[in-house]
Motif scaffolding. Structure first.
Motif, PDB file in Angstrom:
ATOM      1  N   SER A 170       0.843  -1.185   0.000  1.00  0.00           N
ATOM      2  CA  SER A 170       0.000   0.000   0.000  1.00  0.00           C
ATOM      3  C   SER A 170       0.882   1.239   0.000  1.00  0.00           C
ATOM      4  O   SER A 170       1.920   1.285   0.632  1.00  0.00           O
ATOM      5  CB  SER A 170      -0.921  -0.003   1.222  1.00  0.00           C
ATOM      6  OG  SER A 170      -0.147   0.083   2.393  1.00  0.00           O
ATOM      7  N   LYS A 175       1.447   4.842   1.142  1.00  0.00           N
ATOM      8  CA  LYS A 175       0.989   5.776   2.164  1.00  0.00           C
ATOM      9  C   LYS A 175       1.446   7.171   1.768  1.00  0.00           C
ATOM     10  O   LYS A 175       2.624   7.400   1.527  1.00  0.00           O
ATOM     11  CB  LYS A 175       1.563   5.385   3.511  1.00  0.00           C
ATOM     12  CG  LYS A 175       1.110   6.292   4.603  1.00  0.00           C
ATOM     13  CD  LYS A 175       1.042   5.583   5.894  1.00  0.00           C
ATOM     14  CE  LYS A 175       0.659   6.633   6.918  1.00  0.00           C
ATOM     15  NZ  LYS A 175      -0.226   6.201   7.864  1.00  0.00           N
ATOM     16  N   ASP A 188      -5.660   1.472  -3.266  1.00  0.00           N
ATOM     17  CA  ASP A 188      -4.841   1.485  -2.053  1.00  0.00           C
ATOM     18  C   ASP A 188      -5.603   2.101  -0.880  1.00  0.00           C
ATOM     19  O   ASP A 188      -5.554   1.595   0.232  1.00  0.00           O
ATOM     20  CB  ASP A 188      -3.542   2.241  -2.280  1.00  0.00           C
ATOM     21  CG  ASP A 188      -2.555   1.461  -3.121  1.00  0.00           C
ATOM     22  OD1 ASP A 188      -2.787   0.244  -3.325  1.00  0.00           O
ATOM     23  OD2 ASP A 188      -1.562   2.072  -3.595  1.00  0.00           O
ATOM     24  N   ARG A 189      -6.328   3.181  -1.119  1.00  0.00           N
ATOM     25  CA  ARG A 189      -7.115   3.812  -0.054  1.00  0.00           C
ATOM     26  C   ARG A 189      -8.224   2.888   0.437  1.00  0.00           C
ATOM     27  O   ARG A 189      -8.509   2.797   1.609  1.00  0.00           O
ATOM     28  CB  ARG A 189      -7.721   5.137  -0.534  1.00  0.00           C
ATOM     29  CG  ARG A 189      -6.726   6.215  -0.808  1.00  0.00           C
ATOM     30  CD  ARG A 189      -6.339   6.936   0.451  1.00  0.00           C
ATOM     31  NE  ARG A 189      -5.246   7.852   0.202  1.00  0.00           N
ATOM     32  CZ  ARG A 189      -5.310   9.141   0.432  1.00  0.00           C
ATOM     33  NH1 ARG A 189      -6.404   9.686   0.911  1.00  0.00           N
ATOM     34  NH2 ARG A 189      -4.256   9.886   0.203  1.00  0.00           N
ATOM     35  N   TYR A 190      -8.860   2.200  -0.507  1.00  0.00           N
ATOM     36  CA  TYR A 190      -9.934   1.271  -0.153  1.00  0.00           C
ATOM     37  C   TYR A 190      -9.382   0.122   0.678  1.00  0.00           C
ATOM     38  O   TYR A 190      -9.990  -0.268   1.677  1.00  0.00           O
ATOM     39  CB  TYR A 190     -10.610   0.742  -1.418  1.00  0.00           C
ATOM     40  CG  TYR A 190     -11.689  -0.255  -1.144  1.00  0.00           C
ATOM     41  CD1 TYR A 190     -12.918   0.134  -0.645  1.00  0.00           C
ATOM     42  CD2 TYR A 190     -11.473  -1.612  -1.397  1.00  0.00           C
ATOM     43  CE1 TYR A 190     -13.922  -0.796  -0.394  1.00  0.00           C
ATOM     44  CE2 TYR A 190     -12.461  -2.552  -1.145  1.00  0.00           C
ATOM     45  CZ  TYR A 190     -13.679  -2.146  -0.643  1.00  0.00           C
ATOM     46  OH  TYR A 190     -14.655  -3.066  -0.396  1.00  0.00           O
ATOM     47  N   GLN A 209      -6.704   0.170   2.550  1.00  0.00           N
ATOM     48  CA  GLN A 209      -6.293   0.688   3.851  1.00  0.00           C
ATOM     49  C   GLN A 209      -7.494   0.884   4.764  1.00  0.00           C
ATOM     50  O   GLN A 209      -7.406   0.682   5.976  1.00  0.00           O
ATOM     51  CB  GLN A 209      -5.565   2.025   3.697  1.00  0.00           C
ATOM     52  CG  GLN A 209      -4.167   1.880   3.191  1.00  0.00           C
ATOM     53  CD  GLN A 209      -3.500   3.242   2.979  1.00  0.00           C
ATOM     54  OE1 GLN A 209      -4.094   4.285   3.202  1.00  0.00           O
ATOM     55  NE2 GLN A 209      -2.263   3.211   2.533  1.00  0.00           N
ATOM     56  N   SER A 210      -8.623   1.257   4.193  1.00  0.00           N
ATOM     57  CA  SER A 210      -9.817   1.488   5.031  1.00  0.00           C
ATOM     58  C   SER A 210     -10.413   0.165   5.524  1.00  0.00           C
ATOM     59  O   SER A 210     -11.095   0.143   6.540  1.00  0.00           O
ATOM     60  CB  SER A 210     -10.859   2.281   4.255  1.00  0.00           C
ATOM     61  OG  SER A 210     -11.379   1.516   3.186  1.00  0.00           O
TER      62      SER A 210
END
Length: 101
Positions: free
Chosen positions: A3, A5, A94-96, A98-99
């Motif tokens: 991921s 960041k 990547d945001r999805y 991480q959530s």
């Protein structure tokens, strides 16, 4: 899949923007090089055809730099748009991910 960041610091964001700008400039330089190679090839083709007394209108019309530059800008725009879409998709995925964690 690792991921990505994003840093909150302006310095890291600026470095990321510079890196993306260099990639986009590289895409433009690549297609400019392709255009120059095509132009050199057309010049050789035109010389060879003229040696045999053949008039090739299509070679002369393609040899004009305005037509080639329009093609280069169109292909560069399409390539950059595809690159931006892929980058945006990667960021969203990547945001999805991480959530969910």
């Amino acid at each position: 899949m690792s991921s990505r960041k994003f840093s909150e610091s302006p310095r890291e964001t600026f470095r990321w923007l510079i890196g993306e700008g260099v990639i986009i400039a590289g895409v433009f330089l690549f297609w400019t090089g392709v255009m120059l190679a095509i132009r050199i090839g057309l010049s050789f083709l035109q010389v060879i055809l003229e040696m045999f007394g053949i008039q090739a209108f299509f070679v002369e019309s393609l040899h004009q730099s305005s037509i080639l530059w329009q093609i280069v800008l169109l292909v560069t725009g399409a390539t950059v748009a595809l690159y931006i879409l892929v980058q945006a998709g990667t960021i969203l995925i990547d945001r999805y991910q991480q959530s969910e964690i």
